[in-house]
Write a protein that holds these residues in place. Structure first.
Motif, PDB file in Angstrom:
ATOM      1  N   PRO A   5     -56.374  -5.228 -34.824  1.00 22.53           N
ATOM      2  CA  PRO A   5     -57.395  -4.629 -35.679  1.00 22.53           C
ATOM      3  C   PRO A   5     -56.928  -3.283 -36.230  1.00 22.53           C
ATOM      4  O   PRO A   5     -56.134  -2.577 -35.608  1.00 22.53           O
ATOM      5  N   ASP A   6     -57.426  -2.949 -37.394  1.00 24.56           N
ATOM      6  CA  ASP A   6     -57.292  -1.602 -37.937  1.00 24.56           C
ATOM      7  C   ASP A   6     -58.508  -0.856 -37.400  1.00 24.56           C
ATOM      8  O   ASP A   6     -59.629  -1.076 -37.861  1.00 24.56           O
ATOM      9  N   ARG A  28     -41.376  -8.575 -36.609  1.00 19.30           N
ATOM     10  CA  ARG A  28     -41.337  -9.568 -37.674  1.00 19.30           C
ATOM     11  C   ARG A  28     -42.781  -9.925 -37.994  1.00 19.30           C
ATOM     12  O   ARG A  28     -43.590 -10.138 -37.093  1.00 19.30           O
ATOM     13  N   LEU A  29     -43.130  -9.976 -39.271  1.00 22.72           N
ATOM     14  CA  LEU A  29     -44.482 -10.310 -39.695  1.00 22.72           C
ATOM     15  C   LEU A  29     -44.565 -11.796 -40.017  1.00 22.72           C
ATOM     16  O   LEU A  29     -43.729 -12.326 -40.749  1.00 22.72           O
ATOM     17  N   GLU A  30     -45.566 -12.456 -39.474  1.00 27.12           N
ATOM     18  CA  GLU A  30     -45.826 -13.865 -39.753  1.00 27.12           C
ATOM     19  C   GLU A  30     -47.177 -13.965 -40.460  1.00 27.12           C
ATOM     20  O   GLU A  30     -48.218 -13.623 -39.894  1.00 27.12           O
ATOM     21  N   PHE A  57     -54.569  -7.256 -44.950  1.00 26.24           N
ATOM     22  CA  PHE A  57     -53.209  -7.744 -44.780  1.00 26.24           C
ATOM     23  C   PHE A  57     -52.204  -6.611 -44.981  1.00 26.24           C
ATOM     24  O   PHE A  57     -51.197  -6.524 -44.278  1.00 26.24           O
ATOM     25  N   GLU A  58     -52.507  -5.714 -45.901  1.00 29.58           N
ATOM     26  CA  GLU A  58     -51.629  -4.566 -46.145  1.00 29.58           C
ATOM     27  C   GLU A  58     -51.524  -3.682 -44.904  1.00 29.58           C
ATOM     28  O   GLU A  58     -50.441  -3.191 -44.572  1.00 29.58           O
ATOM     29  N   GLN A  59     -52.632  -3.483 -44.210  1.00 30.84           N
ATOM     30  CA  GLN A  59     -52.599  -2.683 -42.981  1.00 30.84           C
ATOM     31  C   GLN A  59     -51.784  -3.401 -41.906  1.00 30.84           C
ATOM     32  O   GLN A  59     -51.025  -2.781 -41.162  1.00 30.84           O
ATOM     33  N   SER A  60     -51.912  -4.734 -41.833  1.00 29.01           N
ATOM     34  CA  SER A  60     -51.107  -5.507 -40.879  1.00 29.01           C
ATOM     35  C   SER A  60     -49.622  -5.394 -41.205  1.00 29.01           C
ATOM     36  O   SER A  60     -48.790  -5.250 -40.300  1.00 29.01           O
ATOM     37  N   GLU A  61     -49.292  -5.456 -42.492  1.00 31.70           N
ATOM     38  CA  GLU A  61     -47.889  -5.268 -42.900  1.00 31.70           C
ATOM     39  C   GLU A  61     -47.366  -3.914 -42.453  1.00 31.70           C
ATOM     40  O   GLU A  61     -46.236  -3.803 -41.962  1.00 31.70           O
ATOM     41  N   GLN A  62     -48.186  -2.878 -42.609  1.00 36.27           N
ATOM     42  CA  GLN A  62     -47.761  -1.529 -42.213  1.00 36.27           C
ATOM     43  C   GLN A  62     -47.565  -1.433 -40.705  1.00 36.27           C
ATOM     44  O   GLN A  62     -46.598  -0.824 -40.232  1.00 36.27           O
ATOM     45  N   MET A  63     -48.457  -2.044 -39.931  1.00 34.08           N
ATOM     46  CA  MET A  63     -48.291  -2.041 -38.473  1.00 34.08           C
ATOM     47  C   MET A  63     -46.990  -2.733 -38.088  1.00 34.08           C
ATOM     48  O   MET A  63     -46.237  -2.230 -37.251  1.00 34.08           O
ATOM     49  N   ALA A  64     -46.724  -3.890 -38.687  1.00 34.09           N
ATOM     50  CA  ALA A  64     -45.493  -4.622 -38.384  1.00 34.09           C
ATOM     51  C   ALA A  64     -44.270  -3.763 -38.696  1.00 34.09           C
ATOM     52  O   ALA A  64     -43.315  -3.711 -37.905  1.00 34.09           O
ATOM     53  N   PHE A  72     -39.206  -3.668 -27.542  1.00 34.16           N
ATOM     54  CA  PHE A  72     -38.983  -5.083 -27.207  1.00 34.16           C
ATOM     55  C   PHE A  72     -39.211  -5.895 -28.476  1.00 34.16           C
ATOM     56  O   PHE A  72     -39.801  -5.415 -29.440  1.00 34.16           O
ATOM     57  N   ARG A  73     -38.728  -7.132 -28.462  1.00 28.48           N
ATOM     58  CA  ARG A  73     -38.931  -8.021 -29.612  1.00 28.48           C
ATOM     59  C   ARG A  73     -40.412  -8.391 -29.713  1.00 28.48           C
ATOM     60  O   ARG A  73     -41.054  -8.678 -28.702  1.00 28.48           O
ATOM     61  N   ALA A  74     -40.894  -8.407 -30.948  1.00 19.73           N
ATOM     62  CA  ALA A  74     -42.298  -8.758 -31.157  1.00 19.73           C
ATOM     63  C   ALA A  74     -42.476  -9.405 -32.521  1.00 19.73           C
ATOM     64  O   ALA A  74     -41.741  -9.102 -33.466  1.00 19.73           O
ATOM     65  N   VAL A  75     -43.454 -10.287 -32.586  1.00 15.40           N
ATOM     66  CA  VAL A  75     -43.874 -10.915 -33.833  1.00 15.40           C
ATOM     67  C   VAL A  75     -45.342 -10.563 -34.024  1.00 15.40           C
ATOM     68  O   VAL A  75     -46.151 -10.773 -33.111  1.00 15.40           O
ATOM     69  N   LEU A  76     -45.662 -10.013 -35.186  1.00 13.61           N
ATOM     70  CA  LEU A  76     -47.050  -9.710 -35.514  1.00 13.61           C
ATOM     71  C   LEU A  76     -47.557 -10.824 -36.423  1.00 13.61           C
ATOM     72  O   LEU A  76     -46.970 -11.095 -37.468  1.00 13.61           O
ATOM     73  N   VAL A  77     -48.630 -11.469 -36.001  1.00 20.32           N
ATOM     74  CA  VAL A  77     -49.224 -12.575 -36.749  1.00 20.32           C
ATOM     75  C   VAL A  77     -50.492 -12.057 -37.429  1.00 20.32           C
ATOM     76  O   VAL A  77     -51.381 -11.534 -36.759  1.00 20.32           O
ATOM     77  N   ALA A  78     -50.529 -12.198 -38.757  1.00 22.36           N
ATOM     78  CA  ALA A  78     -51.655 -11.658 -39.515  1.00 22.36           C
ATOM     79  C   ALA A  78     -52.220 -12.693 -40.471  1.00 22.36           C
ATOM     80  O   ALA A  78     -51.507 -13.556 -40.979  1.00 22.36           O
TER      81      ALA A  78
END
Length: 182
Positions: free
Chosen positions: A92-93, A144-146, A131-138, A116-122
């Motif tokens: 969440p933002d 990696r953004l999914e 979605f733009e805020q999720s991109e910025q968090m990633a 550590f390795r992480a994938v952010l799923v948005a």
């Protein structure tokens, strides 16, 4: 697969949530229990995560949803790396007006690169983060953004069931981590 710690968000994940389905599917999965799901406190949630990680014989993978993602990021800023990787779903933002007031005590969420390795799923229509805020968090966290398209908050209301796409992302993350160790 290494141990899998499942971190629900605010109000926990009910029986129709993909996280609950994954607990039934994966024998190595265990939910990180919180003292209070309705009135979350950052210190309690981070302490519960630390205890769950410490109880694992080998470094686990994390599958976090919503406020569970905020918990992981706060934990990472304090503890460093003792996990193999994390699937961070629908963070969440916390400044977004639709985020419940009880969750805002987790703000501000650290924005440094995760160790550590992480994938952010948005999702493109998440009611708690653009979605733009999720991109910025990633980008900030080095994830990696999914993009899963229009899947709401990627929760029970999204009707994902066992969420096969998420399982593929988890398997790919596991393979990435194992390849990094080789």
């Amino acid at each position: 697969m290494p141990p899998l710690l499942i971190l629900p968000g605010y109000n926990n994940s009910g029986p129709q949530h993909w996280q609950s389905a994954w607990e039934r599917l994966f024998p190595e999965a265990r939910r990180v229990q919180q003292r209070d799901w309705e009135q979350p406190t950052l210190e309690d949630w981070v302490t519960a995560l630390e205890a769950a990680i410490s109880a694992c014989a080998v470094p686990p993978l994390l599958a976090a949803h919503s406020l569970g993602v905020s918990t992981v990021v706060h934990w990472a800023a304090r503890q460093g790396q003792r996990i193999q990787g994390a699937l961070l779903v629908a963070p969440p933002d916390l400044a977004h007006p639709s985020v419940p007031e009880a969750c805002k005590a987790f703000a501000p969420v650290p924005r440094q690169r995760l160790p550590f390795r992480a994938v952010l799923v948005a999702s493109r229509d998440d009611p708690y983060a653009s979605f733009e805020q999720s991109e910025q968090m990633a980008q900030d966290w080095g994830c990696r953004l999914e993009d899963v398209g229009r899947a709401g908050h990627i929760n029970s209301d999204s009707g994902l069931g066992e969420w096969p796409q998420g399982q593929r992302l988890l398997r790919a993350l596991t393979q990435d981590v194992e390849g990094q160790e080789a």
